[in-house]
Design an enzyme around this catalytic site. Structure first.
Site, short mmCIF file in Angstrom:
data_model
loop_
_atom_site.label_atom_id
_atom_site.label_comp_id
_atom_site.label_asym_id
_atom_site.label_seq_id
_atom_site.Cartn_x
_atom_site.Cartn_y
_atom_site.Cartn_z
CB SER A 205 -0.91 0.00 1.23
OG SER A 205 -1.40 1.30 1.50
CG ASN A 206 1.48 3.46 -3.44
OD1 ASN A 206 2.68 3.28 -3.54
ND2 ASN A 206 0.61 3.00 -4.32
#
Ligand SMILES: Cc1ncc(COP(=O)(O)O)c(C=O)c1O
Length: 340
Positions: A80-81
């Protein structure tokens, strides 16, 4: 009350390098032989390799700090960014960060399980909890909240993507930023393409252009599910964000959603997105990612080839580049694109 004044009452911590650049992609435009293509560089928002979440986190952490919180708990896939940018922002403002990361992408291997965003999460000092699936994640969040209470901490929980009305304010402001760049001489855009997953970015942009009184067509390129399901999330979030900004409830939106570039699913690169990554890297020296922005550019390229006569198009680059290192297998091989 001016459009900008509407944001004054929301607590905000300054984290992002703004405004982000707006650049023409001349060689890509020549390749396509159709409309002018430009890019809005939100991969350059600065904090922790940048990306769209930094704009949301300015308001999300502003709100959390105003409520006296010392711990932020959030969720996202293993790469996940949003998790990575939350970890960086928490480090910047001195909050404890706990990341609950369900395995939502059918992918394993050292690069994916140790590299890319996950390496950065740990480097920023986040407490990382990788769990089997979303049900396990929901349970883990309760465990984290109970542990926080136990140690007398005040914790806030942010949903995946930071997509709440407060988070969407970051992109309502971004729309006003683009309007100022257009007033300063940049072209108006026939359509803006942006990768969409939890819809906060899209809902914020739609509300911001409304606030500016600009009819701006937007295409949300679905990267995590069907257009029908994302439409529901978008309408709900846009409605709640409009209320926050005192905008009329029922205004029409200029938003089109497409899931034609989703491919095999969330986190699985499509051939078109891998081609787009190589083409931009080798024609413009610009990095995009296989999960989000690669699919958004694939949509823009496809639609601009189909409609050569239309006006300038804008690719809103939302970041995601650390994930490139988690997809080395697909990217290390493959053709040179239109080699010069
Ligand atoms: C690089 C990147 N682009 C686009 C998105 C989609 O943004 P949203 O969740 O606001 O729809 C995300 C979300 O995680 C992202 O990391």
């Amino acid at each position: 009350m001016g459009a900008m004044d509407r944001f004054a009452r929301f607590p905000r911590v300054l984290l992002a390098h703004l405004p982000t650049p707006l650049e023409p992609l001349a060689r890509l435009t020549a390749d396509v032989g159709g409309p002018e293509i430009w890019v809005k560089r939100d991969d350059c928002t600065g904090l922790g390799f940048g990306g769209n979440k930094t704009r949301k986190l300015e308001f999300l952490l502003g709100e959390a700090l105003a409520e006296g919180a010392d711990t932020v708990i959030t969720l996202g896939g293993v790469q996940s960014n949003h998790a990575r940018q939350t970890a960086a922002a928490a480090a910047r403002v001195g909050m404890r960060c706990e990341l609950v990361l369900p395995r939502v992408v059918p992918r394993e291997g050292d690069d994916y399980d140790e590299g890319g965003n996950l390496l950065l999460d740990r480097l920023f000092g986040a407490h990382v909890f990788v769990v089997e699936d979303e049900a396990a994640a929901a349970r883990e969040v309760q465990v984290r909240l109970a542990a926080a209470e136990e140690r007398g901490a005040k914790a806030v929980v942010h949903p995946p993507g930071g997509s709440t009305p407060t988070g969407a304010l970051g992109y309502a402001l971004a729309a006003l930023e683009l309007c100022s760049q257009i007033e300063a001489g940049a072209p108006s855009f026939e359509r803006i393409y942006v990768a969409a997953s939890t819809a906060g970015t899209l809902a914020g942009l739609a509300c911001g252009f409304e606030l500016a009184g600009r009819e701006q067509p937007l295409t949300g390129v679905c990267v995590a599910g069907s257009a029908a399901s994302l439409r529901g999330d978008f309408l709900r979030l846009a409605g709640e964000t409009r209320a926050l900004l005192d905008l009329p409830a029922d205004s029409p939106d200029n938003v089109t959603l497409t899931d034609a570039y989703l491919g095999a699913g969330y986190g699985i690169p499509s051939p078109a997105s891998l081609d787009a990554i190589r083409q931009l890297a080798q024609r413009e020296g610009l990095l995009i990612d296989p999960v989000y922005t690669g699919k958004a550019v694939a949509a823009l390229l496809d639609e601009s080839a189909a409609r050569p006569g239309i006006g300038p198009l804008l690719f809103w680059h939302t970041g995601g580049t650390p994930a490139l290192f988690a997809y080395r297998d697909e990217l290390a091989t493959g053709p040179r694109s239109g080699a010069s």
